[in-house]
Motif scaffolding. Structure first.
Motif, PDB file in Angstrom:
ATOM      1  N   UNK A 174      24.118 -42.523  14.982  1.00 40.38           N
ATOM      2  CA  UNK A 174      24.466 -43.461  14.556  1.00 40.38           C
ATOM      3  C   UNK A 174      24.838 -43.559  13.123  1.00 40.38           C
ATOM      4  N   UNK A 175      23.270 -42.851  12.359  1.00 36.52           N
ATOM      5  CA  UNK A 175      23.201 -43.342  11.000  1.00 36.52           C
ATOM      6  C   UNK A 175      24.250 -42.766  10.563  1.00 36.52           C
ATOM      7  N   UNK A 176      25.077 -43.116   9.312  1.00 42.41           N
ATOM      8  CA  UNK A 176      26.016 -42.389   8.515  1.00 42.41           C
ATOM      9  C   UNK A 176      25.229 -41.097   8.184  1.00 42.41           C
ATOM     10  N   UNK A 177      24.854 -40.710   6.924  1.00 40.68           N
ATOM     11  CA  UNK A 177      23.892 -39.949   6.189  1.00 40.68           C
ATOM     12  C   UNK A 177      23.088 -38.974   7.488  1.00 40.68           C
ATOM     13  N   UNK A 178      22.824 -38.931   8.328  1.00 38.16           N
ATOM     14  CA  UNK A 178      21.984 -37.919   9.694  1.00 38.16           C
ATOM     15  C   UNK A 178      23.719 -37.702   9.727  1.00 38.16           C
ATOM     16  N   UNK A 179      25.006 -38.856   9.827  1.00 38.16           N
ATOM     17  CA  UNK A 179      26.144 -38.149  10.692  1.00 38.16           C
ATOM     18  C   UNK A 179      26.636 -36.905  10.089  1.00 38.16           C
ATOM     19  N   UNK A 180      26.396 -36.840   8.633  1.00 34.54           N
ATOM     20  CA  UNK A 180      27.050 -35.946   7.823  1.00 34.54           C
ATOM     21  C   UNK A 180      26.511 -34.826   7.743  1.00 34.54           C
ATOM     22  N   UNK A 181      25.058 -34.512   8.477  1.00 34.92           N
ATOM     23  CA  UNK A 181      24.847 -33.414   8.557  1.00 34.92           C
ATOM     24  C   UNK A 181      24.958 -32.473  10.048  1.00 34.92           C
ATOM     25  N   UNK A 182      25.982 -33.076  10.968  1.00 33.02           N
ATOM     26  CA  UNK A 182      26.288 -32.803  12.136  1.00 33.02           C
ATOM     27  C   UNK A 182      27.220 -30.852  11.764  1.00 33.02           C
ATOM     28  N   UNK A 183      26.664 -30.139  12.397  1.00 33.73           N
ATOM     29  CA  UNK A 183      27.677 -29.067  11.812  1.00 33.73           C
ATOM     30  C   UNK A 183      28.974 -29.163  11.896  1.00 33.73           C
ATOM     31  N   UNK A 184      29.647 -28.552  10.517  1.00 36.72           N
ATOM     32  CA  UNK A 184      31.208 -28.617  11.028  1.00 36.72           C
ATOM     33  C   UNK A 184      32.050 -30.214  10.461  1.00 36.72           C
ATOM     34  N   UNK A 185      31.105 -30.501   9.959  1.00 37.85           N
ATOM     35  CA  UNK A 185      31.137 -31.761   9.421  1.00 37.85           C
ATOM     36  C   UNK A 185      31.941 -31.913   7.677  1.00 37.85           C
ATOM     37  N   UNK A 186      32.460 -33.260   7.616  1.00 36.06           N
ATOM     38  CA  UNK A 186      33.579 -33.201   6.295  1.00 36.06           C
ATOM     39  C   UNK A 186      32.597 -32.495   4.786  1.00 36.06           C
ATOM     40  N   UNK A 187      31.563 -33.494   4.950  1.00 36.46           N
ATOM     41  CA  UNK A 187      30.200 -33.326   3.747  1.00 36.46           C
ATOM     42  C   UNK A 187      29.513 -31.827   4.208  1.00 36.46           C
ATOM     43  N   UNK A 188      29.706 -30.896   4.808  1.00 34.36           N
ATOM     44  CA  UNK A 188      29.171 -29.540   4.445  1.00 34.36           C
ATOM     45  C   UNK A 188      29.989 -28.308   4.345  1.00 34.36           C
ATOM     46  N   UNK A 189      31.532 -29.040   4.659  1.00 33.64           N
ATOM     47  CA  UNK A 189      32.318 -27.665   4.529  1.00 33.64           C
ATOM     48  C   UNK A 189      32.976 -27.631   2.585  1.00 33.64           C
TER      49      UNK A 189
END
Length: 189
Positions: A174-189
């Motif tokens: 549920x932590x925002x910064x961790x969710x950013x590390x999800x495969x395919x996230x906007x951050x990782x694109x």
């Protein structure tokens, strides 16, 4: 949260750890012009790590640039104590920061801003340097390099166990910064 480049006493839970002979205000590059200042006519902000750079866009790395160490999730600068000691014994000036919060609550972009502020506070605006990012710190450092102007100053960039393709942990947190590390996230694109 903004860090300043001050020699810690050892009692702080987090902070900045310049080499023993360095502290705020007495870095060799402070108040001195540098031949390595970035050119105003060439922007590398949109380049990707790994793109070939010609000699006209980057100076040749010095053998012993200062090294900045960026930790991962749930860590502090203390995780680098052995590496920091080894590098300092080999002649490098080493700086490590403790980002806050370090638990994945903060957006990775805000942690990258902490890195940018730390680098500018410790090394000044033009000093070339090398960077090592561990785990989440690798992603934060990459964002700093690619989106916050760090690429113009970085000579060597190493990531260790950084989830550049994402981590399944991101799908279950549920932590925002961790969710950013999800495969395919906007951050990782």
């Amino acid at each position: 949260h903004r860090s300043s480049c001050i020699q810690p006493t050892g009692n702080e839970p987090s902070g900045i750890q310049p080499s023993d002979n360095q502290s705020a205000g007495n870095h060799p590059s402070d108040n001195q012009p540098s031949d390595n200042q970035p050119s105003n006519d060439q922007s590398m902000d949109n380049r990707r790590i790994g793109d070939p750079l010609s000699a006209t866009t980057r100076t040749t790395p010095s053998p012993k640039n200062p090294v900045v160490l960026v930790h991962g999730i749930w860590n502090t600068a203390g995780i680098f104590s052995a590496l920091k000691s080894h590098l300092e014994q080999a002649g490098w000036q080493v700086y490590a920061l403790s980002m806050s919060p370090n638990n994945g609550d903060a957006p990775l972009e805000s942690l990258a801003e902490q890195v940018k502020n730390f680098v500018n506070d410790c090394l000044g605006p033009y000093q070339p340097f090398d960077m090592v990012g561990f785990s989440m710190g690798g992603l934060v450092s990459r964002y700093y390099a690619q989106r916050l102007g760090g690429l113009a100053r970085l000579h060597r960039f190493v990531t260790l166990s950084a989830p550049h393709q994402g981590t399944v942990l991101g799908a279950f947190s549920h932590r925002y910064g961790v969710r950013q590390m999800k495969p395919g996230s906007d951050f990782l694109r």
